[in-house]
Write a protein that holds these residues in place. Sequence first.
Motif, PDB file in Angstrom:
ATOM      1  N   ALA A   1       1.545   4.374  -8.723  1.00 28.87           N
ATOM      2  CA  ALA A   1       2.249   4.412  -7.248  1.00 28.87           C
ATOM      3  C   ALA A   1       1.043   3.828  -6.197  1.00 28.87           C
ATOM      4  O   ALA A   1       1.701   3.132  -5.305  1.00 28.87           O
ATOM      5  CB  ALA A   1       2.440   5.949  -6.765  1.00 28.87           C
ATOM      6  N   LEU A   2      -0.151   3.920  -6.622  1.00 28.07           N
ATOM      7  CA  LEU A   2      -0.918   3.104  -5.816  1.00 28.07           C
ATOM      8  C   LEU A   2      -0.789   1.723  -5.785  1.00 28.07           C
ATOM      9  O   LEU A   2      -0.821   1.233  -4.725  1.00 28.07           O
ATOM     10  CB  LEU A   2      -2.385   3.406  -6.429  1.00 28.07           C
ATOM     11  N   ASP A   3      -0.295   1.161  -6.965  1.00 24.84           N
ATOM     12  CA  ASP A   3      -0.167  -0.283  -7.086  1.00 24.84           C
ATOM     13  C   ASP A   3       1.207  -0.674  -6.176  1.00 24.84           C
ATOM     14  O   ASP A   3       1.237  -1.783  -5.498  1.00 24.84           O
ATOM     15  CB  ASP A   3       0.034  -0.492  -8.288  1.00 24.84           C
ATOM     16  N   ARG A   4       2.113   0.387  -6.125  1.00 26.51           N
ATOM     17  CA  ARG A   4       3.560  -0.061  -5.692  1.00 26.51           C
ATOM     18  C   ARG A   4       3.466   0.233  -4.063  1.00 26.51           C
ATOM     19  O   ARG A   4       4.180  -0.411  -3.366  1.00 26.51           O
ATOM     20  CB  ARG A   4       4.529   0.674  -6.191  1.00 26.51           C
ATOM     21  N   TYR A   5       2.541   1.085  -3.606  1.00 30.73           N
ATOM     22  CA  TYR A   5       3.085   1.735  -2.203  1.00 30.73           C
ATOM     23  C   TYR A   5       1.978   1.230  -1.156  1.00 30.73           C
ATOM     24  O   TYR A   5       1.987   1.606  -0.190  1.00 30.73           O
ATOM     25  CB  TYR A   5       3.334   3.133  -2.238  1.00 30.73           C
ATOM     26  N   LEU A   6       0.603   1.198  -1.923  1.00 30.59           N
ATOM     27  CA  LEU A   6      -0.458   1.128  -0.630  1.00 30.59           C
ATOM     28  C   LEU A   6      -0.693  -0.454  -0.193  1.00 30.59           C
ATOM     29  O   LEU A   6      -0.507  -1.223  -0.905  1.00 30.59           O
ATOM     30  CB  LEU A   6      -1.598   1.398  -1.377  1.00 30.59           C
ATOM     31  N   ASP A   7      -0.505  -0.479   1.152  1.00 31.90           N
ATOM     32  CA  ASP A   7      -0.644  -1.651   1.724  1.00 31.90           C
ATOM     33  C   ASP A   7      -2.299  -2.037   2.142  1.00 31.90           C
ATOM     34  O   ASP A   7      -2.971  -1.116   1.507  1.00 31.90           O
ATOM     35  CB  ASP A   7      -0.011  -1.936   3.080  1.00 31.90           C
ATOM     36  N   ASP A   8      -2.854  -3.139   2.616  1.00 32.73           N
ATOM     37  CA  ASP A   8      -4.111  -3.121   2.738  1.00 32.73           C
ATOM     38  C   ASP A   8      -4.963  -2.095   3.632  1.00 32.73           C
ATOM     39  O   ASP A   8      -6.186  -1.795   3.033  1.00 32.73           O
ATOM     40  CB  ASP A   8      -4.594  -4.696   3.363  1.00 32.73           C
ATOM     41  N   GLU A   9      -4.367  -1.707   4.558  1.00 30.87           N
ATOM     42  CA  GLU A   9      -4.903  -0.704   5.481  1.00 30.87           C
ATOM     43  C   GLU A   9      -5.068   0.711   4.575  1.00 30.87           C
ATOM     44  O   GLU A   9      -6.187   1.275   4.778  1.00 30.87           O
ATOM     45  CB  GLU A   9      -4.215  -0.414   6.536  1.00 30.87           C
ATOM     46  N   GLN A  10      -3.957   0.963   3.915  1.00 31.23           N
ATOM     47  CA  GLN A  10      -4.131   2.092   3.144  1.00 31.23           C
ATOM     48  C   GLN A  10      -5.063   2.201   1.828  1.00 31.23           C
ATOM     49  O   GLN A  10      -5.947   3.049   1.770  1.00 31.23           O
ATOM     50  CB  GLN A  10      -2.749   2.553   2.507  1.00 31.23           C
TER      51      GLN A  10
ATOM     52  N   ALA B   1      -7.803   0.311   1.969  1.00 26.87           N
ATOM     53  CA  ALA B   1      -9.219   0.376   2.740  1.00 26.87           C
ATOM     54  C   ALA B   1      -9.306   2.075   2.936  1.00 26.87           C
ATOM     55  O   ALA B   1     -10.667   2.380   2.755  1.00 26.87           O
ATOM     56  CB  ALA B   1      -9.431  -0.204   3.990  1.00 26.87           C
ATOM     57  N   LYS B   2      -8.485   2.723   3.246  1.00 25.57           N
ATOM     58  CA  LYS B   2      -8.785   4.254   3.354  1.00 25.57           C
ATOM     59  C   LYS B   2      -8.973   5.035   1.788  1.00 25.57           C
ATOM     60  O   LYS B   2     -10.088   5.733   1.777  1.00 25.57           O
ATOM     61  CB  LYS B   2      -7.508   4.811   3.980  1.00 25.57           C
ATOM     62  N   VAL B   3      -8.302   4.665   1.236  1.00 26.18           N
ATOM     63  CA  VAL B   3      -8.817   5.207  -0.384  1.00 26.18           C
ATOM     64  C   VAL B   3     -10.287   4.841  -0.716  1.00 26.18           C
ATOM     65  O   VAL B   3     -11.003   5.441  -1.113  1.00 26.18           O
ATOM     66  CB  VAL B   3      -7.724   4.252  -1.308  1.00 26.18           C
ATOM     67  N   ILE B   4     -10.602   3.493  -0.479  1.00 24.48           N
ATOM     68  CA  ILE B   4     -11.852   2.854  -0.814  1.00 24.48           C
ATOM     69  C   ILE B   4     -12.851   4.108  -0.054  1.00 24.48           C
ATOM     70  O   ILE B   4     -14.037   4.176  -0.536  1.00 24.48           O
ATOM     71  CB  ILE B   4     -12.056   1.528  -0.735  1.00 24.48           C
ATOM     72  N   ALA B   5     -12.599   3.832   1.330  1.00 27.17           N
ATOM     73  CA  ALA B   5     -13.587   4.596   2.164  1.00 27.17           C
ATOM     74  C   ALA B   5     -13.581   6.298   1.569  1.00 27.17           C
ATOM     75  O   ALA B   5     -14.815   6.866   1.585  1.00 27.17           O
ATOM     76  CB  ALA B   5     -13.222   4.782   3.502  1.00 27.17           C
TER      77      ALA B   5
END
Length: 68
Positions: free
Chosen positions: A39-48, A50-54
């Motif tokens: 799901a991470l590959d399908r649904y996360l945009d660049d802003e999201q 960045a939040k995951v990485i943070a």
Amino acid sequence: MEQWELSEWNAWYWKKFGFIFLICAFGRTAFKILAELKALDRYLDDEQLAKVIAAHGAVIPLVALLYG
């Protein structure tokens, strides 16, 4: 099959983000964990992403502190 596929997706995550995939696995099957990883590959945009990485950056020092 799930273990092999989970391993492949985990390698994809490492290549994409530069760190391991972390999830609270308690009570989750390998199938459920794999679905969340996909799901991470399908649904996360660049802003999201960045939040995951943070968020990941905040968790890793805690894990290292706890499990050194």
